[in-house]
Design an enzyme around this catalytic site. Sequence first.
Site, short mmCIF file in Angstrom:
data_model
loop_
_atom_site.label_atom_id
_atom_site.label_comp_id
_atom_site.label_asym_id
_atom_site.label_seq_id
_atom_site.Cartn_x
_atom_site.Cartn_y
_atom_site.Cartn_z
N LEU A 1 -4.50 4.81 -5.58
CA LEU A 1 -4.35 3.93 -6.74
C LEU A 1 -5.10 2.61 -6.56
O LEU A 1 -5.87 2.20 -7.43
CB LEU A 1 -2.86 3.68 -7.00
CG LEU A 1 -2.50 2.83 -8.22
CD1 LEU A 1 -1.22 3.36 -8.88
CD2 LEU A 1 -2.27 1.37 -7.84
N GLY B 1 0.82 -1.21 0.00
CA GLY B 1 0.00 0.00 0.00
C GLY B 1 0.85 1.25 0.00
O GLY B 1 1.94 1.28 -0.59
N LEU B 2 0.36 2.30 0.66
CA LEU B 2 1.03 3.59 0.73
C LEU B 2 1.27 4.18 -0.66
O LEU B 2 2.33 4.74 -0.95
CB LEU B 2 2.36 3.48 1.49
CG LEU B 2 2.27 3.09 2.97
CD1 LEU B 2 3.67 2.96 3.58
CD2 LEU B 2 1.46 4.10 3.75
N CYS B 3 0.29 4.02 -1.54
CA CYS B 3 0.41 4.59 -2.89
C CYS B 3 -0.85 5.39 -3.23
O CYS B 3 -1.40 5.26 -4.33
CB CYS B 3 0.69 3.51 -3.92
SG CYS B 3 -0.35 2.05 -3.83
N GLY B 4 -1.29 6.18 -2.27
CA GLY B 4 -2.42 7.07 -2.51
C GLY B 4 -3.71 6.30 -2.77
O GLY B 4 -3.98 5.27 -2.15
#
Length: 290
Positions: free
Chosen positions: A94, A89-92
């Site tokens: 998306l 994760g940690l990709c906004g």
Amino acid sequence: MPSSREIKRRIRSVKNVAQITRAMEMVSASKMRRAQRNVLATRPYADRMREVMANLTARVVGAARRGTLLEKRETVKSVALLVVTPDRGLCGSLVANVLRRAGRFITEQRAMGRTVDVYTFGRKGRDFFLRTGFAPAGEATRLGDAPKLEAILGVAISAINGFQSGKYDELYIIYSEFINTLVQRPAIKQLLPVESPDISTTTNVDYTYEPGEEEVLNSILPRYVETQIYQAVLESIASEHSARMVAMRNATNNAKDLVRDLTLSFNKARQAAITKEVSEIASGAAALTS
């Protein structure tokens, strides 16, 4: 109002977080450039494959298409959907955007009376469907930042075989299309039955096929679909690192803003404490002199 010591502890904590997000931003930027190179490296092969496909499909028509990956079924009762998501994760937004689009697609297909089987690439998509009670028919995780074609073949071949056996009437893929560093959008494409590429964009070459056009077409069609899936996975990886880089940059900037606000609060708290202490000293001195 929080004490000066508590505010100072929060400032130190936020600065540590900012260092982590800054490091993650730099790592994602490096991985994004490498992922972009991988996408660009596969394009010449994909372009030539589309050129040959356009030439072949223009020659093979009518009854010759029956029983191949070009055959369109009269009625569509069952659909397979390939969903490409990151492992992390940690990709906004998306992941949420891709899964939201997948959910909408499944709802639309079911509204038309069709059954839907899901195949997933990436842990985020797999975990989402498992949580919602929609167990994937096939999955591939831990593909890494530069997966080989072999890493996706197991799931890809399983879905293609499902179409060839008549289990599925159509096959689609949903992934995050890489537009540029700041823009990635969910894209959905029909993989099967194969739609003939636009021959107006290809060069006019007169190919000779051995042992024959139909034999070559039947051999190349599965490779063509596998290439489309592989290209979608690479695009998704480039999108993931771009989105994570931007998300971590925003997180770093927000942390800096928070540190600035906390520093202001710390200074105010310290000033209030000093003022209080001076006032107490002055009051004590006044009491002694009176």
